[in-house]
Design a protein around this motif. Sequence first.
Motif, PDB file in Angstrom:
ATOM      1  N   MET A 112       0.831  -1.200   0.000  1.00 37.78           N
ATOM      2  CA  MET A 112       0.000   0.000   0.000  1.00 37.78           C
ATOM      3  C   MET A 112       0.866   1.250   0.000  1.00 37.78           C
ATOM      4  N   LEU A 113       1.930   1.250   0.814  1.00 37.69           N
ATOM      5  CA  LEU A 113       2.808   2.414   0.881  1.00 37.69           C
ATOM      6  C   LEU A 113       3.515   2.661  -0.444  1.00 37.69           C
ATOM      7  N   VAL A 114       3.882   1.588  -1.133  1.00 43.27           N
ATOM      8  CA  VAL A 114       4.523   1.743  -2.446  1.00 43.27           C
ATOM      9  C   VAL A 114       3.598   2.471  -3.406  1.00 43.27           C
ATOM     10  N   ILE A 115       2.306   2.122  -3.378  1.00 38.93           N
ATOM     11  CA  ILE A 115       1.329   2.769  -4.257  1.00 38.93           C
ATOM     12  C   ILE A 115       1.072   4.209  -3.833  1.00 38.93           C
ATOM     13  N   GLU A 116       0.877   4.409  -2.532  1.00 32.94           N
ATOM     14  CA  GLU A 116       0.412   5.702  -2.036  1.00 32.94           C
ATOM     15  C   GLU A 116       1.513   6.733  -1.846  1.00 32.94           C
ATOM     16  N   GLN A 117       2.776   6.325  -1.909  1.00 31.42           N
ATOM     17  CA  GLN A 117       3.861   7.269  -1.640  1.00 31.42           C
ATOM     18  C   GLN A 117       3.891   8.433  -2.628  1.00 31.42           C
ATOM     19  N   PHE A 118       3.313   8.263  -3.795  1.00 30.74           N
ATOM     20  CA  PHE A 118       3.322   9.323  -4.794  1.00 30.74           C
ATOM     21  C   PHE A 118       2.053  10.171  -4.769  1.00 30.74           C
ATOM     22  N   GLN A 119       1.116   9.827  -3.866  1.00 31.64           N
ATOM     23  CA  GLN A 119      -0.149  10.545  -3.809  1.00 31.64           C
ATOM     24  C   GLN A 119      -0.443  11.141  -2.437  1.00 31.64           C
ATOM     25  N   ASN A 120       0.145  10.560  -1.401  1.00 30.85           N
ATOM     26  CA  ASN A 120      -0.162  10.967  -0.034  1.00 30.85           C
ATOM     27  C   ASN A 120       1.143  11.355   0.677  1.00 30.85           C
ATOM     28  N   PRO A 121       1.357  12.642   0.955  1.00 29.46           N
ATOM     29  CA  PRO A 121       2.618  13.085   1.564  1.00 29.46           C
ATOM     30  C   PRO A 121       2.924  12.412   2.901  1.00 29.46           C
ATOM     31  N   GLU A 122       1.901  12.185   3.718  1.00 31.03           N
ATOM     32  CA  GLU A 122       2.131  11.549   5.010  1.00 31.03           C
ATOM     33  C   GLU A 122       2.587  10.100   4.842  1.00 31.03           C
ATOM     34  N   LEU A 123       1.963   9.399   3.910  1.00 31.76           N
ATOM     35  CA  LEU A 123       2.363   8.017   3.668  1.00 31.76           C
ATOM     36  C   LEU A 123       3.722   7.954   2.977  1.00 31.76           C
ATOM     37  N   ALA A 124       4.055   8.980   2.209  1.00 32.40           N
ATOM     38  CA  ALA A 124       5.398   9.046   1.608  1.00 32.40           C
ATOM     39  C   ALA A 124       6.454   9.139   2.706  1.00 32.40           C
ATOM     40  N   LYS A 125       6.191   9.959   3.729  1.00 34.70           N
ATOM     41  CA  LYS A 125       7.117  10.076   4.857  1.00 34.70           C
ATOM     42  C   LYS A 125       7.243   8.751   5.594  1.00 34.70           C
ATOM     43  N   LEU A 126       6.113   8.075   5.770  1.00 31.63           N
ATOM     44  CA  LEU A 126       6.134   6.782   6.459  1.00 31.63           C
ATOM     45  C   LEU A 126       6.904   5.748   5.648  1.00 31.63           C
ATOM     46  N   GLN A 127       6.742   5.772   4.338  1.00 33.46           N
ATOM     47  CA  GLN A 127       7.479   4.862   3.463  1.00 33.46           C
ATOM     48  C   GLN A 127       8.982   5.095   3.591  1.00 33.46           C
ATOM     49  N   THR A 128       9.393   6.357   3.593  1.00 35.38           N
ATOM     50  CA  THR A 128      10.810   6.680   3.744  1.00 35.38           C
ATOM     51  C   THR A 128      11.334   6.239   5.102  1.00 35.38           C
TER      52      THR A 128
END
Length: 209
Positions: A112-128
């Motif tokens: 989910m994080l792989v998909i959402e990292q380019f659309q959701n800034p908060e989830l992008a931070k969590l992915q990183t």
Amino acid sequence: MDRGNTKQEILEASLELFSVQGFEATSISQIAGAVGIRKASLYSHFENKQAILDALVKEVLEQYETHSIFAKANWEKDSDNLPRTPDAAVQMILGQIRYILHDPSISRARKMLVIEQFQNPELAKLQTKQNYSDVLQYFTGLIKCLIRQGVLVEDDPEIMATQFCLPISVWINLCDREPDREPEVMELVGKHIRQFFRLYQPRAQWFEE
């Protein structure tokens, strides 16, 4: 159906859908249908789709903090568990890879994080945080301890940690795309870790083995 169980089923169904088609592409109707309830029933548990995502992130973070070695290791206080040999390091890392790949919640959350990292800034931070910062910090701390104890030669610990962990991250991503290659990846990880120790162990140890 029990209200508590229904809420958990909503979360599980949502995570499955989000991990396959993303948050934006998933509708409340799809989630309700996957659980086998009406939309009105779903809204009695969650105000909206964002509330479902927020609850999922909270749940995944709690599981990550509890089970991931990258989230909780403190080598200064936990030196008894320090992997001082290649075999110990291989066993530790392979165990974590199996957890990452096969725990249903963690596996789906990562996708989910792989998909959402380019659309959701908060989830992008969590992915990183989960897939880069925490991992690099964990291995940098590990390398520093192994250097201090004379297991590895002294060099730039952050660069050494990068050399150690980033290929493993790439192989985990490969397994996400091609699960049938997991045996091949596990073998590569073992060879990689053992070669890393050979390259960085003090020369005196060459004659002890």
